[in-house]
Design an enzyme around this catalytic site. Structure first.
Site, PDB file in Angstrom:
ATOM      1  N   GLY A  11      23.015  30.459  45.671  1.00 29.04           N
ATOM      2  CA  GLY A  11      22.832  31.845  46.090  1.00 29.04           C
ATOM      3  C   GLY A  11      21.611  32.448  45.452  1.00 29.04           C
ATOM      4  O   GLY A  11      21.535  33.666  45.242  1.00 29.04           O
ATOM      5  N   TYR A 154      38.663  37.524  49.394  1.00 29.22           N
ATOM      6  CA  TYR A 154      37.629  37.553  48.364  1.00 29.22           C
ATOM      7  C   TYR A 154      38.246  37.614  46.970  1.00 29.22           C
ATOM      8  O   TYR A 154      37.835  36.867  46.061  1.00 29.22           O
ATOM      9  CB  TYR A 154      36.731  38.770  48.601  1.00 29.22           C
ATOM     10  CG  TYR A 154      35.554  38.876  47.664  1.00 29.22           C
ATOM     11  CD1 TYR A 154      34.441  38.059  47.833  1.00 29.22           C
ATOM     12  CD2 TYR A 154      35.536  39.812  46.637  1.00 29.22           C
ATOM     13  CE1 TYR A 154      33.345  38.163  46.985  1.00 29.22           C
ATOM     14  CE2 TYR A 154      34.449  39.928  45.780  1.00 29.22           C
ATOM     15  CZ  TYR A 154      33.353  39.096  45.958  1.00 29.22           C
ATOM     16  OH  TYR A 154      32.272  39.207  45.113  1.00 29.22           O
TER      17      TYR A 154
END
Length: 241
Positions: A11, A154
């Site tokens: 990321g 999440y």
């Protein structure tokens, strides 16, 4: 200082991952930026790192894919000569209330955020074990510590990262490898863009969103904290107190 160390940052093309890449480069680390799709952004981060006098290269990889993670870690090790630091910052959200959440939304978030973290640790740790040193940093979230309505997928993925962090820390400590996590709160990134009226803001004791660079400062501390392992460091303005 991290001079001469090689850091893999998943990321790493945006947000928190990019901020950590820039910070580690400023401390002398060579940087391998792992990105999912935005090659231009990844190249820009690499250029910023190289401007600080270190080696940097970008690699496309779907961290949720076991074989892709294996291949990319092998490539980084070959091209950089070793792997000393792994930062698992790749993450996605597919928010929705649990009674209406699709299986695809659940699986997609768990696959990237939790399985992806496992995949990268699984494949990068071998080089660290052979070198008898290493630092693993996992980006979790305060959502994984206290839950968050509309984010059961999440929150579950990030809670799983906490358990994974502590287990890996216990397994690999004897090999000279430390594993810690950072739990950001409400941070200003492209994932939170346009959320200036989010009700979470009123819950932050320090009264503002955090900046990606503040997470990078915490990552730099943990990268050099030789007697810290299995820790989950909240950087959240006090929201999860």
């Amino acid at each position: 200082m991290l001079t001469g160390k090689t850091a893999i940052i998943t990321g790493g093309s945006r947000g928190i991952g990019a901020a950590i890449a820039r910070k580690f480069a400023s401390l002398g680390a060579n940087i391998a930026v792992i990105y999912a799709g935005n090659q231009e952004a990844a190249a820009a981060v690499c250029a910023e790192c190289e401007a600080q006098g270190v080696k940097a290269a970008a690699y496309q990889c779907n961290v949720a894919d076991f074989e892709e993670a294996k291949a990319v870690t092998a490539q980084v090790k070959k091209e950089f000569g070793g792997i000393h630091i792994l930062v698992n910052s790749a993450g996605i959200t597919k928010d929705g209330l649990m009674p209406m959440m699709s299986e695809a939304a659940w699986d997609g978030v768990l696959d990237t955020n939790l399985k992806g973290t496992f995949n990268m640790i699984r494949h990068a740790s071998g080089a660290m074990i052979r070198a008898k040193e290493g630092c693993i940093l996992n980006i979790t979230s305060v959502s994984g510590l206290m839950g968050n309505a509309g984010q059961c997928n999440y929150a579950a993925s990030k809670a799983g990262v906490v358990g994974l962090t502590k287990s890996v820390a216990k397994e690999l400590a004897a090999r000279g490898i430390r594993c810690n996590a950072i739990a950001p709160g409400f941070i200003r990134t492209d994932m939170t863009a346009g959320q200036t009226d989010n009700p979470m803001l009123s819950m932050i004791p320090l009264g503002r969103m955090g900046e990606a660079e503040e997470i990078a400062e915490a990552a730099a501390y943990l990268a050099e904290a030789r007697y810290v392992t299995g820790e989950v460091l909240r950087v959240d303005g006090g929201i999860a107190m």
